[in-house]
Motif scaffolding. Structure first.
Motif, PDB file in Angstrom:
ATOM      1  N   LEU A 388       0.816  -1.225   0.000  1.00  0.00           N
ATOM      2  CA  LEU A 388       0.000   0.000   0.000  1.00  0.00           C
ATOM      3  C   LEU A 388       0.845   1.269   0.000  1.00  0.00           C
ATOM      4  CD1 LEU A 388      -2.729  -1.078   2.576  1.00  0.00           C
ATOM      5  CD2 LEU A 388      -2.887  -1.063   0.076  1.00  0.00           C
ATOM      6  N   GLY A 389       2.055   1.180   0.559  1.00  0.00           N
ATOM      7  CA  GLY A 389       2.876   2.387   0.614  1.00  0.00           C
ATOM      8  C   GLY A 389       4.070   2.143   1.487  1.00  0.00           C
ATOM      9  N   GLY A 390       4.818   3.205   1.788  1.00  0.00           N
ATOM     10  CA  GLY A 390       5.974   3.024   2.644  1.00  0.00           C
ATOM     11  C   GLY A 390       6.765   4.291   2.866  1.00  0.00           C
ATOM     12  N   VAL A 391       7.723   4.178   3.783  1.00  0.00           N
ATOM     13  CA  VAL A 391       8.619   5.283   4.124  1.00  0.00           C
ATOM     14  C   VAL A 391      10.042   4.738   4.125  1.00  0.00           C
ATOM     15  CG1 VAL A 391       9.320   6.880   5.947  1.00  0.00           C
ATOM     16  CG2 VAL A 391       6.896   6.365   5.613  1.00  0.00           C
ATOM     17  N   LEU A 392      10.943   5.449   3.470  1.00  0.00           N
ATOM     18  CA  LEU A 392      12.343   5.030   3.457  1.00  0.00           C
ATOM     19  C   LEU A 392      13.196   6.218   3.868  1.00  0.00           C
ATOM     20  CD1 LEU A 392      12.281   3.468  -0.128  1.00  0.00           C
ATOM     21  CD2 LEU A 392      12.012   2.208   2.006  1.00  0.00           C
ATOM     22  N   VAL A 393      14.091   6.019   4.825  1.00  0.00           N
ATOM     23  CA  VAL A 393      15.000   7.094   5.217  1.00  0.00           C
ATOM     24  C   VAL A 393      16.414   6.535   5.205  1.00  0.00           C
ATOM     25  CG1 VAL A 393      15.676   8.697   7.066  1.00  0.00           C
ATOM     26  CG2 VAL A 393      13.259   8.214   6.650  1.00  0.00           C
ATOM     27  N   GLY A 394      17.348   7.326   4.682  1.00  0.00           N
ATOM     28  CA  GLY A 394      18.765   6.957   4.752  1.00  0.00           C
ATOM     29  C   GLY A 394      19.232   6.152   3.564  1.00  0.00           C
ATOM     30  N   ASP A 395      18.445   5.192   3.124  1.00  0.00           N
ATOM     31  CA  ASP A 395      18.825   4.397   1.966  1.00  0.00           C
ATOM     32  C   ASP A 395      17.560   4.150   1.164  1.00  0.00           C
ATOM     33  OD1 ASP A 395      19.593   2.604   0.102  1.00  0.00           O
ATOM     34  OD2 ASP A 395      19.968   0.959   1.492  1.00  0.00           O
ATOM     35  N   VAL A 396      17.458   4.799   0.038  1.00  0.00           N
ATOM     36  CA  VAL A 396      16.205   4.744  -0.713  1.00  0.00           C
ATOM     37  C   VAL A 396      16.393   4.007  -2.032  1.00  0.00           C
ATOM     38  CG1 VAL A 396      15.302   6.816   0.349  1.00  0.00           C
ATOM     39  CG2 VAL A 396      16.641   6.998  -1.739  1.00  0.00           C
ATOM     40  N   GLU A 397      17.475   3.267  -2.108  1.00  0.00           N
ATOM     41  CA  GLU A 397      17.797   2.472  -3.278  1.00  0.00           C
ATOM     42  C   GLU A 397      16.568   1.785  -3.885  1.00  0.00           C
ATOM     43  OE1 GLU A 397      21.051   2.140  -4.404  1.00  0.00           O
ATOM     44  OE2 GLU A 397      20.233   0.918  -6.031  1.00  0.00           O
ATOM     45  N   SER A 398      15.726   1.222  -2.999  1.00  0.00           N
ATOM     46  CA  SER A 398      14.633   0.394  -3.510  1.00  0.00           C
ATOM     47  C   SER A 398      13.386   1.193  -3.900  1.00  0.00           C
ATOM     48  CB  SER A 398      14.256  -0.646  -2.446  1.00  0.00           C
ATOM     49  OG  SER A 398      14.093  -0.017  -1.198  1.00  0.00           O
TER      50      SER A 398
END
Ligand SMILES: Cc1cc2nc3c(=O)[nH]c(=O)nc-3n(C[C@H](O)[C@H](O)[C@H](O)COP(=O)(O)OP(=O)(O)OC[C@H]3O[C@@H](n4cnc5c(N)ncnc54)[C@H](O)[C@@H]3O)c2cc1C
Lengths: 865, 115
Positions: A388-398
């Protein structure tokens, strides 16, 4: 001047229409406004209708999203420009800069601008954007308070920061952190004050906020969350001195930037009675029409059909497309957009997409957190496994892979998507695994399938080409990496090797062609193309990339391979870039500039007078350049020989401003006059300029000599720069000004005159031999490494220094002034005519208008400003 | 325009008939010259390396400047083109169509060398 009083319409203007063309008025020339104009052009409307644009800012649309690159990457305002060169002229669009709309009369269908201009419209499009919200705290008008929205705001902040030591940003959202990064970059001690309990409360959740805070604080920015700004206090001079916070503390600060959100600019719409939302925003339907069918609203000023005001550029672009489609009579609608974002703030990567906060019922969080590394990843998954969604901090490679998967059940279990690589992820999971329908570029809504087709069917071989074909990657740039991987995967799948060749004619790089020419003593382009070109290019015409490149290699090596040194001789002339072909620089209206060499910037009064007389007699515009010489602009091609005849007679020679060659060697006045000077920098500059004049190279070469460590000649920003020391000279290499400035590196110290010249000889010839086409010394040096260059040219690690010196000796011995030689040769002079059938008739399209006592080009369709 | 042209003359076909521009010897293979046409119009005339002549309008539609005759020739898929010296867009010499922007084109004039 000819035609000065005769500003006729341009040849590019579309033919007059039999029926009066409808008028489309666009109010606001921001990012969305420009996209709307491009969409009109794409649909063929711009050519048919009269399009008038009222632009409040003093400059045409620019890339607001990358505003901060002005500070972080040294971008100049022009680098942010969004309007393709010639765009307005091509479609006959009338752009009024610095002239905002002040009133709309919907009954009469007119818009009035601040200048008093009244334009009648058939269709009106409002794209007025937002204004930064400044909370009503006492003291907010003190000197030193700013907002962060326009280039003008940045310039003002930059000027004020020069006298400040501490800066505080009010607001810890996306823009607030960008502004904090900018203040940090300006050398200020930086604070961020955020009312919410975490940074970027809209985009990230609590865990993400914590990871973000740790990293931001590690960068030296002080973060104050959960506190409000109560008052800004000014010193006796009326300038900001401190900020009182809601927890009772006081924060001393010299400068304040408000970044507390934006509000739609709906004032024009309100005043003419169009409905606006309770919290602002011009109400529009799915077609982006307001309550008045003749008026559209798009971008940040609009309250979209789904009841939201979008503060991101991608939804604005979709609205622009929808409005243009509607005006063109097609169907398109904007019903809402995804708020995914990926940013690099203060060097920290942050991304959020889809339902980042887990608002959907019954959804589950899958979490991975590594506080020491500042990494935090959270995915929101529905009970059936749908992402449904997500949060990425520091490493957003994906991010590039995860965002397009939103709304689908990913092919691998969600925990594998958040774990670091190597920590149990069972499958390599790259863009190749995405379905064709996955949207890769969300700014321009380009799906993976379209990118694959661009490679497979349209023959694109680089991400840049795919961008030109599909627009993918040309918005915010956050998909660049995935795009590159996709293009490579597709090429590999199609069995296409990635090609490092110079162009479609040669599979070799420039450096390889140089070696071929030198080793085989090849003296003609034809021979090189027919024997060493790609099989399909042999016997063909060649192209505009390899011709000048080969011409430059032949010119660099001419004395050594036994070729006439003159660039206009048989076999060479046809290869030269237009500028080299006319030994002058073509300017925007087709006239040329004339630049005599003034070695070291030293010139006698007699020669100065000659330049003045020539400029006066031929009506040329004169300007003193940064390279310490005088450029004369506005010469017509048939005037060039007569102008140069006068200059050569007075002892001037070509300055090679038109060539990829040595330009100038600047100098300070040095020890002859200056009380600080330790060496005679002027003499050295003249010696160097005369030694290397006419040397053709992969790109232009600039140099300077400073007479002491005060460095008044700015030698460290040059391709090769020399600074005097008490013991001799220090040699710096690889410096550059321009869009990406680079400080030169010290190559060797305390050199004698002879040692200095020998090292420069080797350095330049090694560069000419190994650099790629249009690769400045700075880029070349970064690519091959300073240590390697020092090994080769100082320590002779390749054993080629004697050869490099010999090549330079050949060049110096073979030098002749190109202009003097041209004037002596009727065959070379033949090309300097306006028309083959009317050699002395001035080109009627080359026209000038007066400005500040001189001339400037009058273009057939000057942008109205 | 009706007088018979000398052998070796280059001619362009205009709405009013064949227009004589210059002797073919005035052209340099791989480059162009500007030709002044009636009513102040102008063409860019090129001789390619195979010896064929081509003529298109001289005015670059992207800048409005009369500069195409000063551009460099190239060939793509066997068709000759000229690259504008200002912003480098390429124009097909046979059709005048811009190869880098479908919406742009310049006039194309049939050209011949009188035998
Ligand atoms: C520093 C910064 C970073 C950002 N980063 C991102 C990001 O990473 N991703 C993202 O999606 N978005 C980002 N944004 C937001 C993005 O810039 C906006 O969404 C986008 O510019 C909206 O385009 P627009 O044309 O609606 O408004 P604008 O670009 O603001 O343009 C509106 C224009 O209309 C003019 N105008 C207003 N009233 C009048 C009038 N009466 N007459 C004439 N002209 C008028 C204004 O002066 C302005 O030039 C960022 C914004 C800033 C400031």
């Amino acid at each position: 001047m000819d035609g000065m009083d005769n500003p006729t319409p341009g040849a590019a203007r579309p033919a007059p229409q039999p029926a009066p063309a409808p008028t489309i008025v666009l109010v606001g020339h921001g990012m969305v406004g420009q996209r709307f104009l491009e969409a009109l052009a794409d649909r063929g409307v711009a050519g048919r209708a009269r399009v008038v644009v009222l632009c409040e800012e003093p400059r045409p649309a620019y890339d607001r999203v990358h505003l901060t690159s002005y500070f972080s990457a040294g971008a100049r305002p022009d680098d942010l420009a969004l309007v393709p060169e010639g765009f307005m002229a091509r479609y006959g669009i009338e752009l009024h800069l610095g002239d905002p709309a002040v009133a709309v009369d919907r009954a009469a269908r007119t818009v009035t601008a601040r200048s008093g201009l009244v334009v009648r419209y058939d269709t009106l499009v409002l794209a007025t954007g937002s204004y930064p919200f400044v909370p009503p705290v006492p003291g907010r008008d003190a000197e030193g308070c700013f907002v962060y929205r326009t280039i003008e705001d940045l310039l003002a902040i930059e000027a004020y920061a020069a006298g400040a030591r501490t800066g505080t940003v009010v607001g810890g959202g996306l823009l607030g952190l960008e502004a904090a990064g900018a203040l940090k970059g300006l050398g200020l001690r930086t604070h961020v004050v955020e009312f919410a309990p975490r940074l970027m409360p809209v985009q990230v959740d609590e865990g993400g906020g914590k990871a973000l805070r740790r990293t931001v604080e590690a960068l030296g920015v002080q973060v104050h969350t959960g506190v409000g700004t109560q008052e800004i206090t000014a010193g006796p001079d009326g300038k900001v001195a401190a900020m009182a916070l809601s927890d009772g503390s006081e924060l001393p600060t010299d400068l304040v930037v408000f970044s507390a959100g934006v509000r739609p600019r709906d004032e024009l719409a309100r005043a003419c009675g169009l409905p606006v939302g309770e919290r602002g925003g011009i109400v529009v339907d799915a077609a982006c029409r307001t309550a008045d069918p003749a008026v559209y609203a798009i971008g940040e000023c609009a309250l979209a059909a789904d009841g939201r005001v979008y503060g991101l550029v991608a939804p604005g672009y979709e609205m622009a497309e929808a409005a243009a489609a509607g005006i063109a009579g097609a169907e398109a609608s904007f019903t809402g957009a995804d708020l995914s974002t990926k940013l690099k703030l203060l060097g920290v990567d942050v991304a959020s997409f889809g339902d980042a906060h887990g608002a959907a019922e019954g959804c589950l969080d899958v979490l991975y957190s590594d506080p020491r590394a500042g990494i935090y990843r959270k995915l929101v998954v529905a009970p059936d496994g749908t992402l449904l969604g997500g949060v990425l901090v520091g490493d957003v490679e994906s991010y590039g892979v995860l965002r397009p998967l939103t709304g689908t059940v990913p092919p691998v279990a969600p925990e594998h998507l958040v774990l670091p690589a190597g920590a149990g992820a069972p499958v390599a999971f790259g863009p190749a695994a995405l379905p064709d329908a996955a949207v890769i570029c969300s700014c321009h809504n380009v799906a993976k399938g379209a990118i694959r087709a661009a490679v497979a069917e349209q023959g694109c071989t680089t991400a840049a080409e795919v961008g030109r074909c599909t627009r993918a990657g040309t918005g915010c740039g956050s998909c660049a990496k995935v795009l590159g991987q996709l293009v490579d995967t597709e090429l590999a799948a199609a069995g296409i090797a990635v090609d490092k060749g110079l162009c479609r004619c040669f599979a070799q790089t420039r450096a390889e062609l140089y070696e071929t020419v030198l080793a085989l003593r090849i003296t003609s382009y034809r021979e090189l193309l027919d024997r060493h070109g790609r099989p399909e290019a042999r016997g063909g015409e060649g192209c505009e990339v390899c011709k000048p490149t080969v011409a430059s290699i032949l010119a660099s090596l001419a004395p050594t391979i036994g070729l006439s040194g003159h660039v206009l001789d048989a076999g060479q002339a046809a290869l030269q870039d237009t500028n080299d072909h006319f030994l002058a620089n073509m300017q925007k209206n087709g006239s040329y500039s004339v630049v005599p060499r003034i070695p070291g910037g030293e010139i006698t009064p007699e020669k100065l007078i000659v330049i003045g007389e020539v400029a006066r007699d031929f009506g040329l515009y004169t300007k003193i350049t940064g390279g310490q010489r005088i450029d004369l602009f506005g010469a017509r091609v048939e005037q060039l020989p007569r102008i140069w005849a006068r200059l050569v007679a007075a002892g001037f020679e070509s300055g090679h401003a038109y060539g990829k060659a040595l330009r100038t060697v600047k100098s300070c006045v040095g020890s002859a006059w200056c009380r600080y000077g330790v060496q005679d920098s002027v003499r050295m500059a003249i010696d160097l300029e005369l030694r290397y004049r006419g040397l053709r190279s992969p790109h232009k070469l600039k140099s300077a000599v400073s007479g002491c460590a005060r460095e008044c000649a700015e030698a460290q920003s040059k391709d090769f720069g020399v600074i005097a020391t008490a013991a001799g000279w220090n040699l710096y290499v690889g410096g550059n000004g321009g869009a990406t400035p680079r400080h030169a590196d010290l190559l060797a110290k305390d050199l004698s005159d002879a040692e200095l010249v020998r090292l420069i000889d080797r350095f330049l010839m090694f560069y000419i031999r190994t650099a790629e086409r249009l690769e400045r010394t700075s880029v070349w040096l970064e690519r091959i490494g300073l240590d390697h260059v020092r090994d080769v040219v100082v320590h002779d690690s390749l054993g080629i220094c004697a050869e490099l010196e010999q090549l330079m000796a050949d060049h110096v011995a073979g030098y002749r002034d190109e202009w003097a030689d041209t004037l002596d040769d009727p065959e070379r002079l033949r090309r300097f005519v306006s028309f083959v059938n009317a050699p002395d008739t001035p080109d009627p399209t080359v026209r000038f208008v007066p400005e500040r006592g001189q001339i400037k080009p009058l273009l057939p369709l000057t942008v109205i400003s | 325009m009706t007088a018979p042209a000398a052998p070796g003359s280059v001619q362009l076909l205009l709405p009013g008939g064949w227009f004589t521009a210059c002797p073919v010897g005035a052209l340099e293979p791989g480059r162009g010259v500007a030709v002044l046409l009636p009513e102040d119009a102008q063409a860019a005339l090129f001789l390619d390396s195979a010896g064929a002549v081509h003529a298109i309008g001289n005015i670059d539609p992207f800048t409005g400047a009369a500069v195409l005759s000063h551009g460099l020739l190239g060939s793509a898929a066997g068709r000759p083109y000229v690259a504008s010296p200002l912003l480098k867009q390429r124009f097909d010499l046979a059709t005048g169509r811009c190869l880098d922007d479908e919406a742009a084109s310049v006039p194309a004039y049939p050209a011949r060398v009188v035998g």
